[in-house]
Design a protein around this motif. Structure first.
Motif, PDB file in Angstrom:
ATOM      1  N   PHE A 179     -34.363 -31.083  11.296  1.00  0.00           N
ATOM      2  CA  PHE A 179     -33.285 -31.394  10.374  1.00  0.00           C
ATOM      3  C   PHE A 179     -32.885 -32.681  10.224  1.00  0.00           C
ATOM      4  N   MET A 180     -32.769 -33.143  11.519  1.00  0.00           N
ATOM      5  CA  MET A 180     -32.647 -34.692  11.327  1.00  0.00           C
ATOM      6  C   MET A 180     -33.564 -35.446  10.623  1.00  0.00           C
ATOM      7  N   ALA A 181     -34.743 -35.083  10.840  1.00  0.00           N
ATOM      8  CA  ALA A 181     -36.011 -36.158  10.369  1.00  0.00           C
ATOM      9  C   ALA A 181     -36.192 -35.793   8.915  1.00  0.00           C
ATOM     10  N   ARG A 182     -36.086 -34.447   8.278  1.00  0.00           N
ATOM     11  CA  ARG A 182     -36.820 -34.208   7.226  1.00  0.00           C
ATOM     12  C   ARG A 182     -35.674 -33.799   5.991  1.00  0.00           C
ATOM     13  N   ILE A 183     -34.503 -33.310   6.628  1.00  0.00           N
ATOM     14  CA  ILE A 183     -33.527 -32.663   5.664  1.00  0.00           C
ATOM     15  C   ILE A 183     -32.264 -33.787   5.474  1.00  0.00           C
ATOM     16  N   ALA A 184     -31.755 -34.087   6.738  1.00  0.00           N
ATOM     17  CA  ALA A 184     -30.532 -34.817   6.546  1.00  0.00           C
ATOM     18  C   ALA A 184     -31.059 -36.293   6.109  1.00  0.00           C
ATOM     19  N   SER A 185     -30.045 -37.015   5.531  1.00  0.00           N
ATOM     20  CA  SER A 185     -30.440 -38.376   5.039  1.00  0.00           C
ATOM     21  C   SER A 185     -29.312 -39.386   5.249  1.00  0.00           C
ATOM     22  N   GLU A 206     -47.279 -33.347   1.374  1.00  0.00           N
ATOM     23  CA  GLU A 206     -48.001 -33.087   0.093  1.00  0.00           C
ATOM     24  C   GLU A 206     -49.191 -32.811  -0.311  1.00  0.00           C
ATOM     25  N   ALA A 207     -50.166 -33.307   0.465  1.00  0.00           N
ATOM     26  CA  ALA A 207     -51.581 -33.076   0.413  1.00  0.00           C
ATOM     27  C   ALA A 207     -51.807 -31.789   0.770  1.00  0.00           C
ATOM     28  N   SER A 208     -51.180 -31.185   1.922  1.00  0.00           N
ATOM     29  CA  SER A 208     -51.316 -29.978   2.503  1.00  0.00           C
ATOM     30  C   SER A 208     -50.884 -29.049   1.312  1.00  0.00           C
ATOM     31  N   ARG A 209     -49.761 -29.337   0.452  1.00  0.00           N
ATOM     32  CA  ARG A 209     -49.512 -28.267  -0.440  1.00  0.00           C
ATOM     33  C   ARG A 209     -50.256 -28.307  -1.567  1.00  0.00           C
ATOM     34  N   ASP A 210     -50.756 -29.347  -1.820  1.00  0.00           N
ATOM     35  CA  ASP A 210     -51.690 -29.633  -3.008  1.00  0.00           C
ATOM     36  C   ASP A 210     -53.139 -28.675  -2.768  1.00  0.00           C
ATOM     37  N   LEU A 211     -53.316 -28.556  -1.315  1.00  0.00           N
ATOM     38  CA  LEU A 211     -54.588 -27.898  -1.044  1.00  0.00           C
ATOM     39  C   LEU A 211     -54.319 -26.540  -1.045  1.00  0.00           C
ATOM     40  N   GLY A 212     -52.992 -26.048  -1.380  1.00  0.00           N
ATOM     41  CA  GLY A 212     -52.750 -24.769  -1.347  1.00  0.00           C
ATOM     42  C   GLY A 212     -52.112 -24.002   0.016  1.00  0.00           C
ATOM     43  N   ALA A 213     -51.907 -24.729   0.954  1.00  0.00           N
ATOM     44  CA  ALA A 213     -51.146 -24.228   2.011  1.00  0.00           C
ATOM     45  C   ALA A 213     -49.799 -23.970   1.860  1.00  0.00           C
ATOM     46  N   GLY A 214     -49.340 -22.778   2.547  1.00  0.00           N
ATOM     47  CA  GLY A 214     -48.114 -22.271   2.212  1.00  0.00           C
ATOM     48  C   GLY A 214     -47.066 -23.068   3.341  1.00  0.00           C
ATOM     49  N   GLY A 215     -45.949 -22.797   3.197  1.00  0.00           N
ATOM     50  CA  GLY A 215     -45.062 -23.667   4.146  1.00  0.00           C
ATOM     51  C   GLY A 215     -45.297 -23.307   5.473  1.00  0.00           C
ATOM     52  N   ARG A 254     -34.884 -22.898   0.291  1.00  0.00           N
ATOM     53  CA  ARG A 254     -33.351 -23.009   0.636  1.00  0.00           C
ATOM     54  C   ARG A 254     -32.954 -22.141   1.847  1.00  0.00           C
ATOM     55  N   SER A 255     -33.589 -21.261   2.056  1.00  0.00           N
ATOM     56  CA  SER A 255     -33.101 -20.329   3.383  1.00  0.00           C
ATOM     57  C   SER A 255     -33.617 -20.860   4.836  1.00  0.00           C
ATOM     58  N   THR A 256     -34.817 -21.511   4.487  1.00  0.00           N
ATOM     59  CA  THR A 256     -35.027 -22.451   5.680  1.00  0.00           C
ATOM     60  C   THR A 256     -34.039 -23.510   6.134  1.00  0.00           C
ATOM     61  N   ARG A 257     -33.931 -24.064   4.990  1.00  0.00           N
ATOM     62  CA  ARG A 257     -32.847 -25.487   5.168  1.00  0.00           C
ATOM     63  C   ARG A 257     -31.640 -25.051   5.601  1.00  0.00           C
ATOM     64  N   TRP A 258     -31.207 -23.583   5.182  1.00  0.00           N
ATOM     65  CA  TRP A 258     -29.829 -23.333   5.674  1.00  0.00           C
ATOM     66  C   TRP A 258     -29.862 -22.963   7.033  1.00  0.00           C
ATOM     67  N   ALA A 259     -30.912 -22.264   7.562  1.00  0.00           N
ATOM     68  CA  ALA A 259     -31.206 -21.632   8.827  1.00  0.00           C
ATOM     69  C   ALA A 259     -31.353 -23.023   9.820  1.00  0.00           C
ATOM     70  N   LEU A 260     -31.943 -24.125   9.320  1.00  0.00           N
ATOM     71  CA  LEU A 260     -31.971 -25.450  10.209  1.00  0.00           C
ATOM     72  C   LEU A 260     -30.424 -26.009  10.298  1.00  0.00           C
ATOM     73  N   GLY A 261     -29.911 -26.122   9.074  1.00  0.00           N
ATOM     74  CA  GLY A 261     -28.615 -26.628   9.250  1.00  0.00           C
ATOM     75  C   GLY A 261     -27.739 -25.966  10.335  1.00  0.00           C
ATOM     76  N   ALA A 262     -28.052 -24.611  10.226  1.00  0.00           N
ATOM     77  CA  ALA A 262     -27.060 -23.729  11.015  1.00  0.00           C
ATOM     78  C   ALA A 262     -27.141 -24.200  12.503  1.00  0.00           C
ATOM     79  N   TRP A 263     -28.640 -24.123  12.732  1.00  0.00           N
ATOM     80  CA  TRP A 263     -29.019 -24.177  14.172  1.00  0.00           C
ATOM     81  C   TRP A 263     -28.611 -25.711  14.616  1.00  0.00           C
ATOM     82  N   THR A 264     -28.725 -26.745  13.588  1.00  0.00           N
ATOM     83  CA  THR A 264     -28.381 -27.976  14.242  1.00  0.00           C
ATOM     84  C   THR A 264     -26.923 -28.010  14.298  1.00  0.00           C
TER      85      THR A 264
END
Lengths: 274, 268
Positions: free
Chosen positions: A83-89, A175-184, B4-14
């Protein structure tokens, strides 16, 4: 600058000489009657540790709880680091960073002590459980308490390197992984996780080795023979029975375990992630 | 990007993990004002009485004074030796360089109990009485590493060509130090020093083996907690200590913001 070399060398010499002397003394024994150290080479101390069921179970408890603490901290830290590295900013990331760092630097002793107040029969935990209608739990002064307290005090040591490793995963790879069709999930498992693993291992070096060598938490959170760690035996061998050779021999177990662990960690690239 | 659900879950965990880290610290701050001397929850009422009691206890004052002296001396030693070592490792290639850099990190890589026991045996064996000096020697082992790590990280990021440029422009050794090296390392020194002070002030594991009969503040607190005595005083001291650690760490963090060294090399 050259003037500083002598004190530095003297310092290193004292430290190193002490360590070597300690190692040598583990092959000596203490005469039980005179309590003097007898300088006769033998492996009696190591034999006692190997053959005694009590010492073996103390060693296994120490290593087992150290492993459990490491695993717990990894599980707690990974989503937070992600969360810290990839979502929070920006500011929220700085806030989280400081929020993780400050507990690390506030008094270790106090942080262990707080958990006695929390886990006590009439502490916060049981009060909360009572409020929501759950039965009280009796884990104060047990190995469960030791496990919880260790996981608490060392958690920041796991979070920081995990965060560091996740932050360094290049966005273009995802992004490359996504472009190559990998899911989350596939991207996470095949790209993010392998790149973040050295961070987890770097963190585990701290959590594992700090737990292996500690005696204060088992003393304060446990405090009876059933919660003793290697450190507690070493502590009382030096402080109470004055048997340094035996203490030195027992202390070599965490040392050897750590040496092996570090060798494996280096193979897995953990040192670059520290 | 994550769903969105993943982000929400990660936020809650944090949020939960941050609460796990901070609720206990908040709790001790409340306990410091506990009216009763029985440490149960909820506390029956509030008082500031225990701060007064803690402040008036001569045992506590003596311990604080010893801890302050030990931390200042250990920090001073660490600043001199740690920065000297960092300069030597960063600027020169010499015989045994790898060994020296490995040795310097040893005190934080080895469990504290081993360092403590080794020093204790050394002092006892050489008939050196345990005193303030032995405490300072014990603390210096790991304080040196902190300063060394901070300064070395800073020196590695600064280009050696700065020194050459300074010499080319006609500066002598002192001028180069004053106008080039010092501005580069001064904040690293301050940050390393603050961290060394904080760590020394809080240390128990090595101190136990090097202090003899004297009590540093952490040793005194450890004794109180073990015997279950004077817990209201412990709570009051905890309150002050948590506040006091926040300040130097926040400062050090600010000074070292760009390197993240504060987070590193802290495995006591």
């Amino acid at each position: 600058m050259l003037l500083l070399a002598p004190p530095l060398l003297a310092f290193g010499f004292v430290y190193l000489a002490s360590l070597v002397a300690l190692f040598i003394s583990s092959f000596w024994t203490v005469n039980p009657f005179t309590t003097e150290i007898e300088r006769i080479w033998n492996i009696d101390n190591y034999r006692t540790i190997w053959e005694s069921g009590a010492y073996r179970s103390i060693a296994l408890r120490t290593i087992g709880i150290a492993a459990a603490v490491t695993l717990t901290d990894a599980v707690l830290a990974f989503p937070l680091g992600y969360f810290m590295a990839r979502i929070a900013s920006g500011r929220s990331r700085t806030f989280l960073f400081v929020a993780v760092l400050l507990p690390l630097w506030s008094s270790y002793l106090i942080r262990v002590y707080i958990w006695r107040l929390i886990l006590n029969e009439d502490g916060v935990l049981n009060w909360t459980l009572g409020k929501v209608g759950l039965p009280h739990i009796h884990i104060a002064y047990t190995n469960w308490a030791v496990w919880i307290v260790f996981s608490y005090v060392w958690l920041p040591f796991m979070i920081l390197p995990v965060f560091g490793a996740l932050e360094r995963v290049p966005h273009s790879l995802i992004e490359a992984s996504r472009d190559l069709g990998a899911g989350g999930f596939q991207t996470f498992r095949r790209v993010v996780l392998p790149l973040a693993l050295p961070g987890v291992i770097a963190g585990s070096i701290f959590t594992f080795s700090l737990t292996l060598g500690d005696y204060v938490t088992p003393l304060l959170a446990g405090g009876h023979p059933g919660t003793q760690f290697i450190g507690n035996v070493v502590y009382s061998s030096v402080g109470i029975s004055n048997n340094v050779p035996f203490a030195a021999a027992f202390a070599s177990i965490p040392l050897v375990v750590m040496a092996v662990y570090l060798l494996i960690a280096r193979r897995l690239g953990a040192f670059e992630a520290m | 990007m994550e769903q969105r659900s993943t982000r929400w879950a990660l936020g809650a965990w944090t949020t939960l993990v941050i609460l796990f880290l901070w609720l206990p610290l908040g709790l001790i701050m409340v306990y410091a004002f506990n009216k009763s001397n029985i440490q149960s929850w909820p506390i029956p009422g509030f008082t500031t009485h225990w701060f007064r009691v803690a402040w008036d206890a001569s045992e506590v004052r003596t311990a604080i004074w010893l801890s302050v002296r030990a931390a200042l001396l250990a920090t001073g030693t660490a600043l001199v030796l740690g920065s000297a070592a960092a300069f030597a490792i960063a600027r020169f290639r010499f015989f045994g360089r790898e060994t020296v850099s490995f040795l310097l990190v040893l005190p934080i890589a080895l469990p504290g109990i081993i360092t403590g026991m080794a020093l204790n045996s050394f002092f006892v064996f050489n008939h050196i009485n345990l005193s303030l000096t032995t405490i300072v020697i014990g603390h210096s082992t790991f304080c040196v590493v902190l300063v060394y790590n901070n300064v070395l990280a800073r020196l590695r990021r600064s280009s050696p060509s700065l020194l050459e440029a300074s010499a080319d422009l006609g500066a002598d050794g002192w001028q180069t130090f004053r106008f080039v090296i010092w501005p580069v390392v001064s904040t690293a020194l301050v940050a390393g020093g603050l961290l060394a002070f904080a760590l020394s002030f809080d240390e128990v594991v090595v101190t136990f083996f090097t202090a003899g009969a004297q009590n540093t503040l952490p040793l005194l607190i450890l004794g109180y907690i073990r015997l279950g005595q004077q817990l209201p005083i412990v709570n009051a001291i905890a309150f002050v200590m948590i506040l006091l650690t926040v300040i130097p760490v926040a400062l050090a963090q600010r000074l070292m913001r760009d390197t993240g060294v504060v987070a590193r090399g802290t495995a006591k």
